[in-house]
Design an enzyme around this catalytic site. Sequence first.
Site, PDB file in Angstrom:
ATOM      1  N   ASN A 114      39.670 -37.355 -45.858  1.00  0.00           N
ATOM      2  CA  ASN A 114      40.135 -35.974 -45.810  1.00  0.00           C
ATOM      3  C   ASN A 114      40.069 -35.445 -44.384  1.00  0.00           C
ATOM      4  O   ASN A 114      39.189 -35.813 -43.609  1.00  0.00           O
ATOM      5  CB  ASN A 114      39.323 -35.093 -46.759  1.00  0.00           C
ATOM      6  CG  ASN A 114      38.130 -34.441 -46.093  1.00  0.00           C
ATOM      7  OD1 ASN A 114      38.247 -33.407 -45.427  1.00  0.00           O
ATOM      8  ND2 ASN A 114      36.957 -35.056 -46.237  1.00  0.00           N
ATOM      9  N   PHE A 118      38.115 -27.247 -43.027  1.00  0.00           N
ATOM     10  CA  PHE A 118      37.393 -26.034 -43.450  1.00  0.00           C
ATOM     11  C   PHE A 118      38.349 -24.969 -43.996  1.00  0.00           C
ATOM     12  O   PHE A 118      38.252 -23.782 -43.669  1.00  0.00           O
ATOM     13  CB  PHE A 118      36.575 -25.432 -42.304  1.00  0.00           C
ATOM     14  CG  PHE A 118      35.283 -26.142 -42.008  1.00  0.00           C
ATOM     15  CD1 PHE A 118      34.728 -27.050 -42.877  1.00  0.00           C
ATOM     16  CD2 PHE A 118      34.597 -25.874 -40.824  1.00  0.00           C
ATOM     17  CE1 PHE A 118      33.514 -27.688 -42.594  1.00  0.00           C
ATOM     18  CE2 PHE A 118      33.388 -26.506 -40.525  1.00  0.00           C
ATOM     19  CZ  PHE A 118      32.854 -27.416 -41.415  1.00  0.00           C
ATOM     20  N   ASN A 143      27.340 -24.074 -48.154  1.00  0.00           N
ATOM     21  CA  ASN A 143      27.528 -24.821 -46.931  1.00  0.00           C
ATOM     22  C   ASN A 143      28.333 -23.945 -45.988  1.00  0.00           C
ATOM     23  O   ASN A 143      29.398 -23.448 -46.357  1.00  0.00           O
ATOM     24  CB  ASN A 143      28.273 -26.117 -47.271  1.00  0.00           C
ATOM     25  CG  ASN A 143      28.406 -27.071 -46.110  1.00  0.00           C
ATOM     26  OD1 ASN A 143      29.085 -26.779 -45.139  1.00  0.00           O
ATOM     27  ND2 ASN A 143      27.795 -28.232 -46.244  1.00  0.00           N
ATOM     28  N   SER A 179      31.070 -31.965 -39.786  1.00  0.00           N
ATOM     29  CA  SER A 179      32.403 -32.300 -40.273  1.00  0.00           C
ATOM     30  C   SER A 179      33.238 -32.834 -39.117  1.00  0.00           C
ATOM     31  O   SER A 179      33.229 -32.262 -38.022  1.00  0.00           O
ATOM     32  CB  SER A 179      33.088 -31.071 -40.870  1.00  0.00           C
ATOM     33  OG  SER A 179      34.451 -31.355 -41.125  1.00  0.00           O
ATOM     34  N   ASN A 181      36.421 -32.698 -38.910  1.00  0.00           N
ATOM     35  CA  ASN A 181      37.761 -32.132 -38.978  1.00  0.00           C
ATOM     36  C   ASN A 181      37.931 -30.780 -38.307  1.00  0.00           C
ATOM     37  O   ASN A 181      38.991 -30.157 -38.425  1.00  0.00           O
ATOM     38  CB  ASN A 181      38.194 -32.042 -40.450  1.00  0.00           C
ATOM     39  CG  ASN A 181      38.183 -33.398 -41.122  1.00  0.00           C
ATOM     40  OD1 ASN A 181      38.663 -34.375 -40.557  1.00  0.00           O
ATOM     41  ND2 ASN A 181      37.605 -33.473 -42.311  1.00  0.00           N
TER      42      ASN A 181
END
Length: 349
Positions: A114, A118, A143, A179, A181
């Site tokens: 993925n 966000f 989160n 993350s 991304n």
Amino acid sequence: MYGLLKSALFGLPPETTHEITTSALRVAQRVGAHRAYAKQFTVTDPRLSVDAFGQTFPNPVGMAAGFDKNAEIPRALAGLGFGHIEVGAVTAERQPGNDRPRLFRLPDDNALVNRMGFNNEGADTVGARLDAEPLPDVPVGVNIGKSKTTPLADAPDDYTYTFSRVGDAVDYVVVNVSSPNTPGLRELQGRDQLAAILEALQDAGASPLLVKLSPDLHQDAVADAVELANDLDLDGIVATNTTTERPESLSHPHAGEQGGLSGAPIRERATEQVQFVAERTDQPVVGVGGVATAEDAYEKIRAGASVVQLYTALVYEGPWVAKRINEGLVSLLERDGFDSVEDAVGADL
């Protein structure tokens, strides 16, 4: 039965399937059907109960962040037998995320890639929903991540704003600096940058407060982050997030897509990091990465995880996954002579 449904759902783009699934769960929650199907999915056994970071978990199997980004269906997910739900990631600003397609199945590898970015409705909207809607009778965490447009230097204020909107309604808060991304986000795992964020959140009253680490960090950096968590007396550490690395064993063309890899291919690596972290802290560890079976969960528990989380396994194994894992855990505890999950935590350290 899920095999037939899975074939149909896998004929659709992954994000479309996710939207259909969440819509169905949203309806189930709205009409109260989650209370009825909870009887089919929930394993009730005192041996599964775990106390960690001030919370009591009826079982150690939780839903990881990413599935319910906007805190729309926590009760519906709890009805599937999960012992806790982590919503988000939530950012201060509303974000559309990256361009589609941004979610990819690797079915031969039981994995996903993925690069969602966000995508969420923003802290104001999600916080209002958390305040207005009843939450399930299992711990619910949130989160929180950095808004894409916020400069790294302003990250402490950005995270603190998000906490101020979403933190009061939930049972714990996880700081996501791992993350792959969001551009530059992982730079916040450095000691000075991470300390500034965590200290700002502590000053704002965030508790229990946990931090989520990347599996791609060098061991020295992981050790440094754990030392910081100890110094600040954080309440726990989540290990791990998705990885940008690609094992040679991956066989699907989508393995080359940019983004974070989750699921079976990162199981062993995630467990190694759980153990590495657990050896260096007395704080509870949340084990994430490749949990699909009771054996997978038990492996992480014995490596030092107090509770575990999954996401990808729900996609491939279906709604019975938490029940099967919990039933299997009871059998594994009996086999090895443990009276409870808590007795098994860190057995291999």
